[in-house]
Design a protein around this motif. Structure first.
Motif, PDB file in Angstrom:
ATOM      1  N   VAL A 213       8.061  -3.736   1.368  1.00  0.00           N
ATOM      2  CA  VAL A 213       8.009  -3.144   0.030  1.00  0.00           C
ATOM      3  C   VAL A 213       8.564  -1.714   0.040  1.00  0.00           C
ATOM      4  O   VAL A 213       8.653  -1.087   1.100  1.00  0.00           O
ATOM      5  N   SER A 214       8.914  -1.234  -1.171  1.00  0.00           N
ATOM      6  CA  SER A 214       9.329   0.172  -1.285  1.00  0.00           C
ATOM      7  C   SER A 214       8.657   0.891  -2.447  1.00  0.00           C
ATOM      8  O   SER A 214       8.733   2.104  -2.562  1.00  0.00           O
ATOM      9  N   GLY A 215       8.040   0.083  -3.345  1.00  0.00           N
ATOM     10  CA  GLY A 215       7.551   0.709  -4.583  1.00  0.00           C
ATOM     11  C   GLY A 215       6.141   0.319  -4.955  1.00  0.00           C
ATOM     12  O   GLY A 215       5.253   0.301  -4.119  1.00  0.00           O
ATOM     13  N   GLY A 216       5.967  -0.041  -6.239  1.00  0.00           N
ATOM     14  CA  GLY A 216       4.632  -0.241  -6.801  1.00  0.00           C
ATOM     15  C   GLY A 216       3.885  -1.433  -6.252  1.00  0.00           C
ATOM     16  O   GLY A 216       2.650  -1.474  -6.254  1.00  0.00           O
ATOM     17  N   GLY A 217       4.617  -2.455  -5.784  1.00  0.00           N
ATOM     18  CA  GLY A 217       3.961  -3.591  -5.158  1.00  0.00           C
ATOM     19  C   GLY A 217       3.370  -4.618  -6.093  1.00  0.00           C
ATOM     20  O   GLY A 217       2.434  -5.337  -5.727  1.00  0.00           O
TER      21      GLY A 217
ATOM     22  N   ALA B  67       2.389   0.140  -3.100  1.00  0.00           N
ATOM     23  CA  ALA B  67       2.192  -1.186  -2.483  1.00  0.00           C
ATOM     24  C   ALA B  67       1.365  -1.072  -1.208  1.00  0.00           C
ATOM     25  O   ALA B  67       0.561  -1.957  -0.898  1.00  0.00           O
ATOM     26  N   LEU B  68       1.506   0.046  -0.470  1.00  0.00           N
ATOM     27  CA  LEU B  68       0.713   0.223   0.758  1.00  0.00           C
ATOM     28  C   LEU B  68      -0.770   0.376   0.415  1.00  0.00           C
ATOM     29  O   LEU B  68      -1.642  -0.135   1.122  1.00  0.00           O
TER      30      LEU B  68
ATOM     31  N   ILE C 111      -5.506  -5.325   4.428  1.00  0.00           N
ATOM     32  CA  ILE C 111      -4.333  -5.799   5.173  1.00  0.00           C
ATOM     33  C   ILE C 111      -3.668  -4.595   5.844  1.00  0.00           C
ATOM     34  O   ILE C 111      -3.488  -3.555   5.200  1.00  0.00           O
ATOM     35  N   PRO C 112      -3.282  -4.716   7.126  1.00  0.00           N
ATOM     36  CA  PRO C 112      -2.581  -3.618   7.805  1.00  0.00           C
ATOM     37  C   PRO C 112      -1.362  -3.166   7.003  1.00  0.00           C
ATOM     38  O   PRO C 112      -0.568  -4.001   6.541  1.00  0.00           O
ATOM     39  N   ALA C 113      -1.281  -1.845   6.775  1.00  0.00           N
ATOM     40  CA  ALA C 113      -0.180  -1.288   5.980  1.00  0.00           C
ATOM     41  C   ALA C 113       0.580  -0.328   6.879  1.00  0.00           C
ATOM     42  O   ALA C 113       0.016   0.649   7.358  1.00  0.00           O
ATOM     43  N   ALA C 114       1.848  -0.615   7.127  1.00  0.00           N
ATOM     44  CA  ALA C 114       2.637   0.209   8.057  1.00  0.00           C
ATOM     45  C   ALA C 114       3.812   0.838   7.329  1.00  0.00           C
ATOM     46  O   ALA C 114       4.433   0.215   6.458  1.00  0.00           O
ATOM     47  N   CYS C 115       4.116   2.071   7.718  1.00  0.00           N
ATOM     48  CA  CYS C 115       5.293   2.740   7.142  1.00  0.00           C
ATOM     49  C   CYS C 115       6.285   2.994   8.273  1.00  0.00           C
ATOM     50  O   CYS C 115       5.945   3.572   9.298  1.00  0.00           O
ATOM     51  N   VAL C 116       7.486   2.524   8.075  1.00  0.00           N
ATOM     52  CA  VAL C 116       8.577   2.806   9.019  1.00  0.00           C
ATOM     53  C   VAL C 116       9.661   3.464   8.175  1.00  0.00           C
ATOM     54  O   VAL C 116      10.384   2.804   7.437  1.00  0.00           O
TER      55      VAL C 116
END
Ligand code: GRF
Length: 206
Positions: A8-12, A44-45, A53-58
């Protein structure tokens, strides 16, 4: 049980539609095991965290060059041993090594009836601005497999939405999300998860 990673990149809102469909029992044999974003501020994160749910940022900004980012993105997906990667408003080009490694296991939701209004430069509101400018009476959304191109992979599902008199891009975008995107993306995952299930059970795939 299909292990799904959502990027995802936005609101989710598409991610939320997937989670809601699982909770409602409409999407079966699948579990979202990670949500990955390139954008640390993506709401979305937050949706993922609220759902446990695991939320990861790369983020590309964390890496010296694109190749290092690409390797980190693939490594993050690999960590979760995914059966399917779902791009839900992910605005970064998927690295070729990910496409090769997850061949025919990456799907994307695009807010038009491909091949209309898709490809380079067609994302977010721009898609709906183009549809209104062309004067189409029907638009909609498409779920397709991701290949090396931009919105060019095999089409899985589509759903049409009527354009109404006086629509603005924002109003049309919302209708396409509500009436099409949030319906066909969970449905596509459900079909993949259960087609896989029937193959395991030796089911009839006609
Ligand atoms: C949606 O309009 C989708 O079609 C496009 O990006 C947007 C994502 O919205 N690919 P959200 O983050 O799921 O709310």
């Amino acid at each position: 049980m299909l292990r799904v990673g959502v990027m995802v990149s936005g609101g989710g809102t598409n991610l939320q539609a997937i989670l809601d469909a699982i909770d409602a029992g409409k999407l079966t044999n699948a579990r979202v095991v990670v949500v990955i974003s390139n954008n640390p501020g993506a709401y979305a994160l937050e949706r993922a965290r609220k759902h446990g749910i695991p939320a990861a940022c790369v983020s590309p900004k964390e890496f010296g060059d694109r190749e290092q980012f690409n390797e980190a993105l693939v490594a993050k997906a690999d960590e979760y041993e995914l059966d399917l990667i779902v791009l839900a408003g992910f605005l970064v080009k998927i690295p070729q090594q990910m496409i090769d490694k997850y061949e025919h296991r990456i799907i994307n939701i695009h807010p038009s009836l491909i091949p209309s209004f898709c490809g380079v430069g067609y994302y977010g509101l721009k898609v709906h601005e183009a549809a209104l400018a062309r004067g189409v009476k029907l638009t909609g959304a498409t779920v397709h497999y991701v290949d090396g191109g931009m919105d060019t992979g095999p089409i899985l599902l589509q759903k049409a939405v009527k354009v109404q008199e006086g629509d603005t891009p924002e109003v049309l975008q919302r209708r396409v999300m509500e009436e099409a995107e949030w319906v066909i993306l969970p449905e596509a995952i459900h079909q993949i998860a259960n087609a896989k299930q029937s193959q395991k059970e030796g089911g009839d795939n006609r």
